[in-house]
Each structure stands twice: as C-alpha cells, then as structure tokens.
Motif scaffolding. Sequence first.
Motif, PDB file in Angstrom:
ATOM      1  N   LYS A  47       0.834  -1.198   0.000  1.00 47.27           N
ATOM      2  CA  LYS A  47       0.000   0.000   0.000  1.00 47.27           C
ATOM      3  C   LYS A  47       0.874   1.255   0.000  1.00 47.27           C
ATOM      4  O   LYS A  47       1.965   1.258   0.558  1.00 47.27           O
ATOM      5  N   LEU A  68      -0.840  -0.826  -4.453  1.00 49.01           N
ATOM      6  CA  LEU A  68      -2.252  -1.113  -4.670  1.00 49.01           C
ATOM      7  C   LEU A  68      -2.978   0.192  -4.938  1.00 49.01           C
ATOM      8  O   LEU A  68      -2.548   1.257  -4.469  1.00 49.01           O
ATOM      9  N   ASP A  71      -7.582   4.057  -1.773  1.00 45.56           N
ATOM     10  CA  ASP A  71      -8.937   4.516  -1.530  1.00 45.56           C
ATOM     11  C   ASP A  71      -8.904   6.032  -1.623  1.00 45.56           C
ATOM     12  O   ASP A  71      -7.996   6.671  -1.102  1.00 45.56           O
ATOM     13  N   ARG A  76     -13.791   3.288  -2.750  1.00 44.27           N
ATOM     14  CA  ARG A  76     -12.825   2.218  -2.521  1.00 44.27           C
ATOM     15  C   ARG A  76     -11.918   2.085  -3.733  1.00 44.27           C
ATOM     16  O   ARG A  76     -12.346   2.264  -4.865  1.00 44.27           O
ATOM     17  N   GLY A  77     -10.656   1.746  -3.491  1.00 48.21           N
ATOM     18  CA  GLY A  77      -9.700   1.546  -4.570  1.00 48.21           C
ATOM     19  C   GLY A  77     -10.114   0.388  -5.473  1.00 48.21           C
ATOM     20  O   GLY A  77     -10.852  -0.497  -5.064  1.00 48.21           O
ATOM     21  N   ARG A  78      -9.625   0.380  -6.691  1.00 45.47           N
ATOM     22  CA  ARG A  78     -10.050  -0.626  -7.670  1.00 45.47           C
ATOM     23  C   ARG A  78      -9.618  -2.037  -7.298  1.00 45.47           C
ATOM     24  O   ARG A  78     -10.127  -2.997  -7.833  1.00 45.47           O
ATOM     25  N   HIS A  79      -8.695  -2.179  -6.356  1.00 44.06           N
ATOM     26  CA  HIS A  79      -8.243  -3.501  -5.946  1.00 44.06           C
ATOM     27  C   HIS A  79      -8.980  -4.016  -4.715  1.00 44.06           C
ATOM     28  O   HIS A  79      -8.606  -5.050  -4.167  1.00 44.06           O
ATOM     29  N   ARG A  80     -10.016  -3.335  -4.283  1.00 40.73           N
ATOM     30  CA  ARG A  80     -10.810  -3.759  -3.123  1.00 40.73           C
ATOM     31  C   ARG A  80     -12.176  -4.214  -3.589  1.00 40.73           C
ATOM     32  O   ARG A  80     -12.580  -3.982  -4.709  1.00 40.73           O
ATOM     33  N   GLY A  81     -12.885  -4.838  -2.695  1.00 38.37           N
ATOM     34  CA  GLY A  81     -14.248  -5.257  -2.994  1.00 38.37           C
ATOM     35  C   GLY A  81     -14.303  -6.610  -3.690  1.00 38.37           C
ATOM     36  O   GLY A  81     -13.282  -7.257  -3.917  1.00 38.37           O
ATOM     37  N   GLY A  84     -12.127  -6.845  -6.737  1.00 44.40           N
ATOM     38  CA  GLY A  84     -10.794  -6.271  -6.594  1.00 44.40           C
ATOM     39  C   GLY A  84      -9.661  -7.215  -6.939  1.00 44.40           C
ATOM     40  O   GLY A  84      -8.680  -6.831  -7.575  1.00 44.40           O
ATOM     41  N   ARG A  87      -9.366  -7.513 -10.696  1.00 49.20           N
ATOM     42  CA  ARG A  87      -8.747  -6.325 -11.293  1.00 49.20           C
ATOM     43  C   ARG A  87      -7.253  -6.272 -10.983  1.00 49.20           C
ATOM     44  O   ARG A  87      -6.450  -5.908 -11.847  1.00 49.20           O
ATOM     45  N   LEU A  88      -6.867  -6.652  -9.762  1.00 56.91           N
ATOM     46  CA  LEU A  88      -5.452  -6.689  -9.406  1.00 56.91           C
ATOM     47  C   LEU A  88      -4.720  -7.690 -10.294  1.00 56.91           C
ATOM     48  O   LEU A  88      -3.641  -7.396 -10.818  1.00 56.91           O
TER      49      LEU A  88
END
Length: 105
Positions: A47, A68, A71, A76-81, A84, A87-88
């Motif tokens: 992070k 990463l 946020d 939320r950042g694109r690598h969360r949820g 995520g 996408r990562l």
Amino acid sequence: MSTESETSGGTLVFQPLPGIGDVIWHLPHLCAIAGITRGERVTLLTKARSHAKDLLAGTHYIRDVLYLAPDVGRFRGRHRGPLGGWRLGADLRQHRFETAWILHG
C-alpha cells in the motif's frame, strides 16, 4: 521509472499491511526471498501508505515497488471489494511474474 524489460518476470512479494513499520518488519523476509530468487531481486506490492518506494530506494534486493490502488475519499480503490482481486490480477498480468509470495497470515 523501470522499463518493461526490467520489470517483466521475476518474483512478486505482496505485503498488504499499510504502515511504514510493516515494511521495516518484513525487511529480513524480503531479503531472504530475494536471496533464493533468480537475480536476487524482487518486486514488492504494498500500500502507498507504507512509503516503501522511499524506504527501500537503493536496496540491492528490491527491483521495483508497486502500489495497490488507493482509496480516495469515500470511494474504494479498484483492488478492493468483490472484484478487486480480479482487477489486481489483470493489472499484474503485464509484468508476467513467475513466482508470487504473500506475506500475510
């Protein structure tokens, strides 16, 4: 900034904890993993709050530091949820890592 040929392949080490202390705590692990890796250098994924690019600049065992997606505000950042991880994976595919280590319980 590294060129694609410098960052393609090799070993990725994912250290998802957010702080500067977490990067310092994992230095022996990063060095040990690099020591058994072709080229004796690894790419670290962590992070942005860890400030790893600044902390590890000039170390012989870190090839590159990737962050990463952060946020931003209430988003939320694109690598969360739920999506995520997908996408990562898509974002990391371009680097063609051969090996990945995850430094987390």
